[in-house]
Design an enzyme around this catalytic site. Structure first.
Site, PDB file in Angstrom:
ATOM      1  N   LYS A 224       0.833  -1.201   0.000  1.00 29.83           N
ATOM      2  CA  LYS A 224       0.000   0.000   0.000  1.00 29.83           C
ATOM      3  C   LYS A 224       0.872   1.257   0.000  1.00 29.83           C
ATOM      4  CE  LYS A 224      -3.271   2.900   0.452  1.00 29.83           C
ATOM      5  NZ  LYS A 224      -4.214   3.293  -0.555  1.00 29.83           N
TER       6      LYS A 224
ATOM      7  N   CYS B 192      -3.300  11.172   1.826  1.00 28.61           N
ATOM      8  CA  CYS B 192      -2.533   9.918   1.772  1.00 28.61           C
ATOM      9  C   CYS B 192      -1.147  10.003   1.148  1.00 28.61           C
ATOM     10  CB  CYS B 192      -3.343   8.865   1.035  1.00 28.61           C
ATOM     11  SG  CYS B 192      -4.834   8.400   1.916  1.00 28.61           S
TER      12      CYS B 192
HETATM   13  P1  NAD Z   1     -10.666   9.759   8.492  1.00 25.52           P
HETATM   14  O1  NAD Z   1      -9.922  10.702   9.329  1.00 25.52           O
HETATM   15  O2  NAD Z   1     -11.626  10.275   7.474  1.00 25.52           O
HETATM   16  O3  NAD Z   1     -11.489   8.749   9.408  1.00 25.52           O
HETATM   17  C1  NAD Z   1     -10.938   8.101  10.502  1.00 25.52           C
HETATM   18  C2  NAD Z   1     -12.021   7.948  11.555  1.00 25.52           C
HETATM   19  O4  NAD Z   1     -11.508   7.147  12.619  1.00 25.52           O
HETATM   20  C3  NAD Z   1     -12.466   9.265  12.177  1.00 25.52           C
HETATM   21  O5  NAD Z   1     -13.865   9.416  12.035  1.00 25.52           O
HETATM   22  C4  NAD Z   1     -12.057   9.134  13.645  1.00 25.52           C
HETATM   23  O6  NAD Z   1     -12.969   9.758  14.538  1.00 25.52           O
HETATM   24  C5  NAD Z   1     -12.060   7.634  13.825  1.00 25.52           C
HETATM   25  N1  NAD Z   1     -11.242   7.191  14.962  1.00 25.52           N
HETATM   26  C6  NAD Z   1      -9.989   7.566  15.281  1.00 25.52           C
HETATM   27  N2  NAD Z   1      -9.588   6.932  16.394  1.00 25.52           N
HETATM   28  C7  NAD Z   1     -10.608   6.155  16.803  1.00 25.52           C
HETATM   29  C8  NAD Z   1     -10.806   5.275  17.894  1.00 25.52           C
HETATM   30  N3  NAD Z   1      -9.838   5.058  18.781  1.00 25.52           N
HETATM   31  N4  NAD Z   1     -11.987   4.641  18.000  1.00 25.52           N
HETATM   32  C9  NAD Z   1     -12.963   4.853  17.106  1.00 25.52           C
HETATM   33  N5  NAD Z   1     -12.843   5.672  16.047  1.00 25.52           N
HETATM   34  C10 NAD Z   1     -11.673   6.323  15.897  1.00 25.52           C
HETATM   35  O7  NAD Z   1      -9.567   8.834   7.787  1.00 25.52           O
HETATM   36  P2  NAD Z   1      -9.694   8.104   6.379  1.00 25.52           P
HETATM   37  O8  NAD Z   1      -9.424   9.054   5.269  1.00 25.52           O
HETATM   38  O9  NAD Z   1     -10.945   7.297   6.358  1.00 25.52           O
HETATM   39  O10 NAD Z   1      -8.445   7.132   6.447  1.00 25.52           O
HETATM   40  C11 NAD Z   1      -8.444   5.996   7.272  1.00 25.52           C
HETATM   41  C12 NAD Z   1      -7.247   5.138   6.898  1.00 25.52           C
HETATM   42  O11 NAD Z   1      -7.391   4.688   5.541  1.00 25.52           O
HETATM   43  C13 NAD Z   1      -5.913   5.863   6.941  1.00 25.52           C
HETATM   44  O12 NAD Z   1      -4.939   4.979   7.384  1.00 25.52           O
HETATM   45  C14 NAD Z   1      -5.660   6.242   5.499  1.00 25.52           C
HETATM   46  O13 NAD Z   1      -4.297   6.354   5.219  1.00 25.52           O
HETATM   47  C15 NAD Z   1      -6.251   5.057   4.760  1.00 25.52           C
HETATM   48  N6  NAD Z   1      -6.718   5.352   3.408  1.00 25.52           N
HETATM   49  C16 NAD Z   1      -7.359   6.522   3.139  1.00 25.52           C
HETATM   50  C17 NAD Z   1      -7.833   6.760   1.852  1.00 25.52           C
HETATM   51  C18 NAD Z   1      -8.536   8.056   1.513  1.00 25.52           C
HETATM   52  O14 NAD Z   1      -8.748   8.328   0.332  1.00 25.52           O
HETATM   53  N7  NAD Z   1      -8.926   8.862   2.465  1.00 25.52           N
HETATM   54  C19 NAD Z   1      -7.660   5.793   0.848  1.00 25.52           C
HETATM   55  C20 NAD Z   1      -7.038   4.606   1.178  1.00 25.52           C
HETATM   56  C21 NAD Z   1      -6.573   4.387   2.463  1.00 25.52           C
END
Ligand code: NAD
Length: 542
Positions: A266, A322
């Protein structure tokens, strides 16, 4: 493998929300519950106004979350096949036609029981789950060891603890978040500390969706990657997770690897994509100094199948939550392994990205005679790309920050996918409240593109939103002369390229509907004698 009934997804963000929604949509026999520590976010997911904007997401929610009918967007051949295979699809388009006439292309699903839920009860949901997906944020560390490069796994660690305490025996724990290589060890250690007598399997299943096309990416993935430990239990866990995907993903697209390969893949995927953007952007700088055209170069090289034409558009560089953080994570990993040359190589991808953004701001100022004093600039597109409201690492914010230095009278911001009050709040938080118009600063956020562009000296198109491509800035208010406004109305090409960087400046002055060099502008003034440099109207316009 057949024993999966409940899936819990921890993290209701850009990845957790859409991923869980599609999993539930494609597996009506499973219950999928998304939990988050942010009660506001969960409350929003239960309403019509969900916290993230993604084309197609709401239609999926209406079916999986609300149990109502599918709308026409799903009525493409592959989706129709998949819907037909569900036992509860009850009517075809002809049946629909007889019911509602004008909605002949809608597919009705009757009696679909909602199977997608949103909750703040994290411990209970985890305790009932057969599979726990961890989709929490993993940003770059801001302080301490590795600050600015290493990944902050605090949220992931916290979830691992919750899972360790509450998960039922045999539950499968899945890393959906993007994590540094060998993070599964952290989760496994945490599980062992809290439940020493139980064995849990930890899988890596990174998400490759892109913001703006998340639903399509999830419905039609290029591949689903599942990494597991190389043991019979690990393979069984991987097969169990694969059985969830197999409802809609062809088997040959589900790849299983060892867990470290999956975690690393990734980071490498994002780094390689970003590297292509930085590569083409570095060439755009050479083009601008030599007279070569970056679009022509990109086309010429992209026709070579070994290179390919994707991710070869020069522009403002990559943004979003990301790419930068994942390259930095790779840089940190290489450094930690003593591979300094490798670290330096990948660091350059980020350096070129920053160079490109700074170069753009310099060009804007130069195009406007080296000064922004008394001038209004309009920024069209605030999110990091089109069709998303995700503003993390947005090039627009960087540009605003740079442009403010030259003291423009106004920086007007507009984005069709973002809520103005949210954008305003964010700019105030990141650049300081004093930059906002209401506090005497230059930045104002608009809910309307025309108002944002009114009397602008330059319009900077930061994203490829269709609205910007198709909109004509032809308000008669833009300039007092009738001739100019009729000229604008007859010009079918409202947004013409100025910058070989791919970043676009629409107009040096808002009353010109195309971008021009100063020489062209002078010639145009010659041909339009009622408006010359120094004419009264222009003087009023500054
Ligand atoms: P985001 O910030 O939109 O969402 C993360 C969520 O997790 C938030 O709502 C937060 O409140 C929650 N959270 C944090 N700690 C928590 C806990 N202890 N208990 C419960 N909830 C908790 O993040 P995202 O963009 O969805 O990204 C999530 C992961 O996916 C990251 O590692 C990112 O690198 C990866 N990713 C993101 C994308 C993208 O396009 N955004 C694409 C592929 C992978």
């Amino acid at each position: 493998i057949g024993g999966v009934k409940n899936i819990c997804c921890v993290g209701a963000g850009y990845v957790g929300g859409p991923t869980a929604a599609v999993m539930a949509f494609q597996n009506p026999h499973l219950n999928v519950t998304v939990v988050d520590r942010d009660p506001g976010r969960i409350a929003q997911w239960k309403t019509k106004h969900v916290p993230i904007y993604e084309p197609g997401l709401y239609e999926i929610l209406r079916i999986a979350r609300d149990g109502s009918r599918a709308s026409s967007f799903i009525n493409e051949p592959s989706r129709a096949d998949s819907l037909d295979s569900m036992s509860n699809v009850s009517s075809s388009s002809s049946e629909c036609e007889s019911q509602c006439g004008e909605h002949a292309d809608e597919i009705y699903i009757s009696g679909r029981v909602p199977n997608l839920f949103f909750s703040t009860d994290i411990s209970k949901t985890i305790s009932e789950a057969d599979i726990v997906l961890i989709a929490v944020n993993t940003p770059t560390k801001l302080r301490g060891l590795g600050a600015g490069r290493a990944t902050d796994v605090t949220a992931l660690e916290a979830v691992a603890r919750e899972v360790a305490i509450h998960a039922k025996p045999g539950a499968i724990v899945v890393e959906k978040s993007t994590v540094p290589c060998r993070t599964a060890d952290i989760i496994q250690d945490t599980l062992k500390i809290h439940r020493p007598n139980l064995a849990f399997e930890v899988l890596s299943n990174p998400e490759f969706l892109a913001a703006g096309t998340a639903i399509n990416d999830l419905l039609h993935p290029d591949r689903v990657l599942i990494g597991s430990s190389n043991t019979p239990a690990g393979h069984l866990a991987a097969a169990t997770l694969a059985s969830v995907y197999v409802s809609w993903v062809p088997r040959h697209k589900i790849i299983t690897t060892n867990i470290w390969s999956s975690e690393l893949s990734k980071l490498v995927a994002n780094s390689m994509l970003a590297q292509r953007i930085s590569s083409i952007n570095s060439i755009s700088a050479i083009c601008e100094k030599t007279g070569a055209d970056i679009d022509e170069v990109a086309k010429s090289i992209g026709l070579d199948p070994r290179i390919g034409n994707k991710f070869l558009r020069a522009g403002l560089g990559f943004g979003g939550s990301c790419f930068k953080k994942d390259i930095l994570s790779l840089v940190y990993l290489a450094e930690s392994l003593g591979l300094d040359e490798v670290a330096e190589y990948w660091q350059q991808v980020v350096t070129i990205n920053e160079f490109q953004r700074a170069r753009f701001v310099r060009r804007v100022v130069k195009c406007l005679n080296g000064t922004l004093v008394g001038k209004k600039l309009t920024i069209l597109g605030y999110a990091f790309k089109k069709d998303t409201n995700d503003t993390r690492e947005s090039p627009a914010l960087d540009s605003i920050k740079g442009l403010i230095e030259d003291a423009p009278s106004e920086i007007a911001v507009y984005d069709p996918c973002c809520i103005p009050s949210v954008v305003k709040q964010e700019i105030g938080r990141l650049l300081g409240k004093e930059v906002l118009k209401e506090n005497g600063g230059p930045v104002e956020v608009y809910a309307d593109a025309y108002r944002a562009c009114h009397k602008a000296h330059a319009i900077l198109i930061m994203t490829e939103c269709d609205e910007f491509k198709n909109t004509r800035i032809s308000s008669p208010n833009l300039h007092p002369t009738q001739k100019l406004s009729s000229r604008m109305k007859s010009d079918p090409r409202p947004f013409q390229r100025l910058e070989p960087t791919g970043s676009e400046i629409l107009a040096l002055h808002s009353y010109l509907t195309r971008t021009v060099s100063m020489a062209d502008a002078l010639q145009w003034f010659e041909e339009n004698p009622e408006c010359k440099p120094g004419c009264k109207a222009c003087a009023e316009e500054g």
